[in-house]
Design an enzyme around this catalytic site. Structure first.
Site, mmCIF file in Angstrom:
data_model
loop_
_atom_site.group_PDB
_atom_site.id
_atom_site.type_symbol
_atom_site.label_atom_id
_atom_site.label_comp_id
_atom_site.label_asym_id
_atom_site.label_seq_id
_atom_site.Cartn_x
_atom_site.Cartn_y
_atom_site.Cartn_z
ATOM 1 N N PHE A 6 0.847 -1.195 0.000
ATOM 2 C CA PHE A 6 0.000 0.000 0.000
ATOM 3 C C PHE A 6 0.881 1.243 0.000
ATOM 4 C CE2 PHE A 6 0.750 -0.725 4.497
ATOM 5 C CZ PHE A 6 0.901 0.533 5.038
ATOM 6 N N CYS A 7 0.333 2.322 -0.529
ATOM 7 C CA CYS A 7 0.985 3.622 -0.470
ATOM 8 C C CYS A 7 0.002 4.593 0.170
ATOM 9 C CB CYS A 7 1.470 4.077 -1.841
ATOM 10 S SG CYS A 7 0.184 4.211 -3.116
ATOM 11 N N TRP A 8 0.094 5.878 -0.140
ATOM 12 C CA TRP A 8 -0.769 6.854 0.522
ATOM 13 C C TRP A 8 -2.228 6.692 0.120
ATOM 14 C CZ3 TRP A 8 -2.661 9.509 4.079
ATOM 15 C CH2 TRP A 8 -3.486 10.609 3.881
#
Length: 346
Positions: A94-96
């Site tokens: 996951f990222c932002w």
């Protein structure tokens, strides 16, 4: 290729122990807040992320993508190996906000034969779930609230109870702060986002518990503020007052805070409250700290600052309480256990 999953699906997979959760954001983003249980394998470090972001804002999307591709190509083998080395048969990245960084990471790792999942919406979706879930709590099960003068071993009691399976909410542990002016010493206090994440998982863990055990905290613990429903549960709970000798309390504080290792931090923290104390006593405490007479300094602080403040605060509330008198934390623990209902499932 990879598959997108929701926050709820992720939590179920985590509960079963079937995945590794990989935060591919930069180290500073990870340090600020992440999903509990995550490891950080950043696609870009902080400087690289800033460079790509500058190109995106000042030039064009294509320029930013070209720069990102250049940066990723240099580290691709090590990056994929790091993801592959994470525990768990399946990896969730996951990222932002579930954008380019997590999509790139999942795609590259999938091409290398790894079973990849991606959190749809990224950390922002998880944070939204945390906030909404906390807002869904309007009340808690009945609470037993551990009270006592500073140094009475309240946090240690909670830790020992948790080891025995009791339904404990250790708020200071989640805040990474002891709740006093000296509470940050030797720790890295959590911010509100990190605290909220840890809290919501503990609340869900004990949602069906017949009761909870917590410490009598103020509304603010270090950098974080407790939600109103938690403060209300504490105020309405069954108070257990732990009374142990001042010498034992001094020993507990020395063992916990290790002032010999954090002398300068202790002095700086004391200087923040020095003016609130009677001048001769304050001068005596400061001299004791500077001369490494930590036992003496702690005892004076307890008798002339913390104990009077605690007594004043408790005098403002008329609340029945169960008093436990013990020689040390070990004896107090056995008496607390006799007060509490049987441990759920025990």
């Amino acid at each position: 290729m990879f598959q997108d999953i929701t926050v709820e699906e992720l939590l179920e997979l985590q509960r079963k122990g079937e995945v590794s959760l990989i935060d591919v954001r930069s180290p500073s983003e990870f340090e600020e807040a992440t999903i509990p249980g995550s490891i950080n394998i950043p696609l870009f470090d902080d400087e690289e992320r800033a460079a790509v972001g500058t190109l995106y804002k000042q030039e064009s999307v294509d320029a930013a993508k070209d720069k990102g591709l250049e940066l990723v190509s240099r580290k691709l083998p090590d990056f994929v190996r790091a993801i592959g080395g994470a525990d768990g048969p399946r990896k969730v990245v996951f990222c932002w906000r579930g954008g380019m960084r997590s999509r790139t990471s999942a795609t590259l790792a999938s091409l290398m034969g790894l079973r990849m999942l991606r959190l749809a919406g990224g950390f922002r979706a998880y944070r939204k779930w945390v906030v909404e879930t906390l807002e869904s709590f309007t009340a808690l099960p009945p609470c037993y609230v551990i009270n006592g003068y500073t140094g009475s071993g309240k946090t240690e009691l909670l830790e020992r109870l948790a080891e025995r399976g009791y339904p404990v909410l250790n708020l200071e542990q989640m805040a990474a702060h002891r709740g006093s002016i000296f509470g940050h010493i030797g720790k890295a206090p959590n911010n509100q986002k990190s605290f909220d994440s840890l809290l919501v998982h503990e609340l869900l863990r004990w949602r069906e518990a017949p009761y909870l055990v917590m410490e009598a905290e103020s509304k603010r613990v270090g950098k974080v503020v407790l939600p109103d429903f938690l403060v209300k549960a504490k105020e309405e709970g069954e108070a257990i007052f732990v009374d142990i000798p001042v010498e034992e309390r001094v020993a507990n504080i020395i063992a916990d805070y290790r002032p010999q290792e954090h002398k300068d931090d202790c002095i700086r923290s004391f200087e923040r409250i020095e003016k609130r104390m009677h001048t001769p006593v304050a001068a005596e405490i400061l001299a004791a700290l500077r001369d490494d007479r930590f036992d003496e300094a702690v005892k004076l602080l307890l008798l002339h600052y913390y104990d009077p403040r605690y007594q004043y605060a408790t005098d403002q509330y008329e609340q029945d309480r169960i008093t436990i008198t013990a020689s040390n934390v070990e004896q107090a623990l056995e008496q607390v256990i006799r007060v509490l209902p049987p441990v759920p499932g025990g």
